[in-house]
Design an enzyme around this catalytic site. Structure first.
Site, PDB file in Angstrom:
ATOM      1  N   ASN A   7       0.742  -1.063  -0.172  1.00  0.00           N
ATOM      2  CA  ASN A   7       0.042  -0.138  -0.120  1.00  0.00           C
ATOM      3  C   ASN A   7       1.006   1.208  -0.004  1.00  0.00           C
ATOM      4  O   ASN A   7       1.315   1.564   0.989  1.00  0.00           O
ATOM      5  CB  ASN A   7      -0.893  -0.088   1.346  1.00  0.00           C
ATOM      6  CG  ASN A   7      -1.630   1.124   1.232  1.00  0.00           C
ATOM      7  OD1 ASN A   7      -1.769   1.983   0.548  1.00  0.00           O
ATOM      8  ND2 ASN A   7      -2.878   0.740   2.162  1.00  0.00           N
ATOM      9  N   ARG A  69      -2.572  -2.271  -3.382  1.00  0.00           N
ATOM     10  CA  ARG A  69      -3.871  -1.506  -3.128  1.00  0.00           C
ATOM     11  C   ARG A  69      -3.792  -0.354  -4.135  1.00  0.00           C
ATOM     12  O   ARG A  69      -2.819   0.638  -3.792  1.00  0.00           O
ATOM     13  CB  ARG A  69      -3.893  -1.291  -1.634  1.00  0.00           C
ATOM     14  CG  ARG A  69      -4.952  -0.274  -1.537  1.00  0.00           C
ATOM     15  CD  ARG A  69      -5.380  -0.074  -0.029  1.00  0.00           C
ATOM     16  NE  ARG A  69      -6.493   0.419   0.066  1.00  0.00           N
ATOM     17  CZ  ARG A  69      -6.631   1.945   0.372  1.00  0.00           C
ATOM     18  NH1 ARG A  69      -5.257   2.657   0.952  1.00  0.00           N
ATOM     19  NH2 ARG A  69      -7.572   2.641   0.557  1.00  0.00           N
ATOM     20  N   HIS A 158     -13.738   1.378  -0.467  1.00  0.00           N
ATOM     21  CA  HIS A 158     -13.821   0.271   0.632  1.00  0.00           C
ATOM     22  C   HIS A 158     -14.298  -1.019  -0.447  1.00  0.00           C
ATOM     23  O   HIS A 158     -14.738  -2.122   0.241  1.00  0.00           O
ATOM     24  CB  HIS A 158     -14.790   0.424   1.697  1.00  0.00           C
ATOM     25  CG  HIS A 158     -14.249   1.690   2.591  1.00  0.00           C
ATOM     26  ND1 HIS A 158     -15.014   2.333   3.350  1.00  0.00           N
ATOM     27  CD2 HIS A 158     -12.804   1.855   2.921  1.00  0.00           C
ATOM     28  CE1 HIS A 158     -14.147   2.992   4.281  1.00  0.00           C
ATOM     29  NE2 HIS A 158     -12.886   2.719   3.990  1.00  0.00           N
ATOM     30  N   ARG A 219     -14.165  13.086   8.895  1.00  0.00           N
ATOM     31  CA  ARG A 219     -14.848  13.523   7.328  1.00  0.00           C
ATOM     32  C   ARG A 219     -16.466  13.493   7.880  1.00  0.00           C
ATOM     33  O   ARG A 219     -16.826  12.855   8.754  1.00  0.00           O
ATOM     34  CB  ARG A 219     -14.976  12.529   6.343  1.00  0.00           C
ATOM     35  CG  ARG A 219     -13.437  12.485   5.818  1.00  0.00           C
ATOM     36  CD  ARG A 219     -13.649  11.438   4.556  1.00  0.00           C
ATOM     37  NE  ARG A 219     -12.249  11.124   4.380  1.00  0.00           N
ATOM     38  CZ  ARG A 219     -12.018   9.731   4.113  1.00  0.00           C
ATOM     39  NH1 ARG A 219     -12.874   8.808   4.353  1.00  0.00           N
ATOM     40  NH2 ARG A 219     -10.613   9.475   3.770  1.00  0.00           N
ATOM     41  N   GLU A 362      -8.418  -6.640   4.131  1.00  0.00           N
ATOM     42  CA  GLU A 362      -8.003  -5.952   2.956  1.00  0.00           C
ATOM     43  C   GLU A 362      -6.768  -6.709   2.243  1.00  0.00           C
ATOM     44  O   GLU A 362      -6.726  -6.808   1.054  1.00  0.00           O
ATOM     45  CB  GLU A 362      -8.033  -4.403   2.930  1.00  0.00           C
ATOM     46  CG  GLU A 362      -9.310  -4.122   3.009  1.00  0.00           C
ATOM     47  CD  GLU A 362      -9.494  -2.450   3.151  1.00  0.00           C
ATOM     48  OE1 GLU A 362      -9.008  -2.148   4.339  1.00  0.00           O
ATOM     49  OE2 GLU A 362      -9.704  -1.754   2.402  1.00  0.00           O
TER      50      GLU A 362
END
Ligand code: ADP
Length: 385
Positions: A7, A69, A158, A219, A362
């Site tokens: 990642n 990713r 996601h 957020r 993930e």
């Protein structure tokens, strides 16, 4: 297959080595402060990764593939792909949609091409699973040219997590994944909720960017867009300031002063009103989406909680489920407070919708998808001796 999962961010590089035949995590690490004196670029970061691998495995780490990713796959990528120069350019060209992420992914990919030119690389996109959304779900009701000229539409994120969790949930309930209808609440620092019909994503709460939908750590999730335009028209804030305000200073942090759900829950339990309000707003938002997506999928078989908050916070799960009586959700309060790392059912037997806790992974999903694609692509020379 031994897969290096990467990642690659602008200033950090997270990595894992996984053995996909057993699902084993062999090693993981993080290189930070890329761009600083000690780690000038992604090539230098990869040198550190190589040192770690050599120290752990002794000499040749025997990697067989690399899985990346990649945050944004735009409209082009609906599944993982083998990376070549053209794909790397395509990932880079999506930079306007993910300015912080995609250029950094391309840097990581190129660094690996230079260090291990023969190692097959695969890109796994966070948006890909949502390419099955029907147009009425991904299109915004704005003039067409915003879509045709600027790519303004719902993409969703996601996706790798949602796909992984969907498969685990269907297994747990013993239904074929293509017959599985459910709702995935991925509640971490970033949070989104996805409607699954026949094993496919048909709607999701994040949009053009990951800002839309649920209340997150920092957020805001959904707000009336006029809030922004009005504040700009009045000259109170610049666009950049509002971007920071909504992405970095809102959500739990904006209301309760911290983005850490554990702290918010602890303070609410002590009677802190701001923390209580933050919990109320966040859980109500999740409930509203669950109601909407229950309708969208034509009646969900399961509601699945995953990610940091979804997996670990029995309190937040309880708060959400308390408001779902109208759709027949009955939480088993004892099962809900039990701690486990395994996928499990936390609703009562007579609950109209099964409530599940399914830990997401993930990196495991990226490793598996990488191994699958590389195997399908046939024999290759990895450059190993
Ligand atoms: P990210 O989106 O960064 O991957 P995670 O999935 O790791 O985020 O989730 C981070 C969030 O999970 C934080 O808000 C953290 O407070 C919350 N969290 C982790 N463990 C618990 C817990 N036991 N109870 C409540 N919240 C938790």
């Amino acid at each position: 297959m031994r897969v290096l999962v990467i990642n690659s961010g602008s200033s950090s590089l997270k990595y894992q080595v996984r053995e996909t035949s057993t699902g084993e995590l062999l090693l993981s690490g993080l290189v930070e402060e890329i761009g600083s004196g000690e780690v000038p670029d992604h090539g230098a970061a990869l040198d550190l990764v190589e040192e770690h691998l050599q120290a752990e495995f002794g000499g040749d780490p025997e990697l067989e593939a690399v899985g990346h990713r990649v945050v944004h796959g735009g409209e082009r990528f609906s599944a993982p792909v083998m990376i070549d120069y053209e794909i790397t350019r395509a990932i880079e060209r999506l930079a306007p949609l993910a300015p912080l992420h995609n250029p950094a992914h391309a840097l990581g990919i190129r660094a690996i091409m230079r260090k291990w030119p023969k190692l097959p690389q695969v890109a796994v996109f966070d948006t890909a699973f949502h390419r099955t959304l029907p147009e009425h779900a991904w299109r915004y009701a704005v003039p067409n040219e915003l879509y045709t000229e600027h790519g303004v539409r719902r993409y969703g994120f996601h996706g790798t997590s949602a796909q992984y969790v969907t498969a685990r949930a269907a297994e747990l309930l013993n239904v074929p994944v293509n017959r599985f209808d459910g709702i995935i609440a991925h509640l971490g620092n970033g949070a989104s909720i996805t409607a699954i019909k026949g094993g496919r994503s048909i709607d999701t709460s994040m949009g053009y960017t990951p800002l839309a939908g649920l209340v997150m750590g920092t957020r805001s999730g959904d707000v009336d867009p006029s809030v922004l335009t009005q504040l700009m028209i009045r000259g109170e804030y610049t666009a950049e300031q509002l971007d920071t305000l909504l992405n970095k200073d809102s959500g739990l942090k904006g209301i309760a002063g911290t983005n850490d759900m554990r702290a918010v829950i602890a303070r609410a339990a002590e009677g802190d009103e701001e923390a209580e309000l933050a919990l109320a707003i966040a859980s109500y938002r999740v409930q509203k989406y669950i109601g909407a997506y229950h309708v969208a999928v034509g009646g969900a078989q399961a509601l699945i909680f995953t990610a940091g908050i979804g997996e670990n916070s029995w309190q937040f799960r309880e708060r959400v489920c308390e408001g779902l009586g109208a759709i027949g959700v009955k939480l088993d309060r004892m099962a809900n407070v039990e701690k486990s790392r395994e996928p499990r059912v936390v609703s009562t037997e007579d609950s109209a919708i099964a409530v599940l806790v399914v830990p997401t992974d993930e990196e495991a999903a990226i490793a598996d998808q990488t191994a699958e694609l590389v195997t399908a692509a046939g024999p290759h020379d990895t450059g190993r001796h």
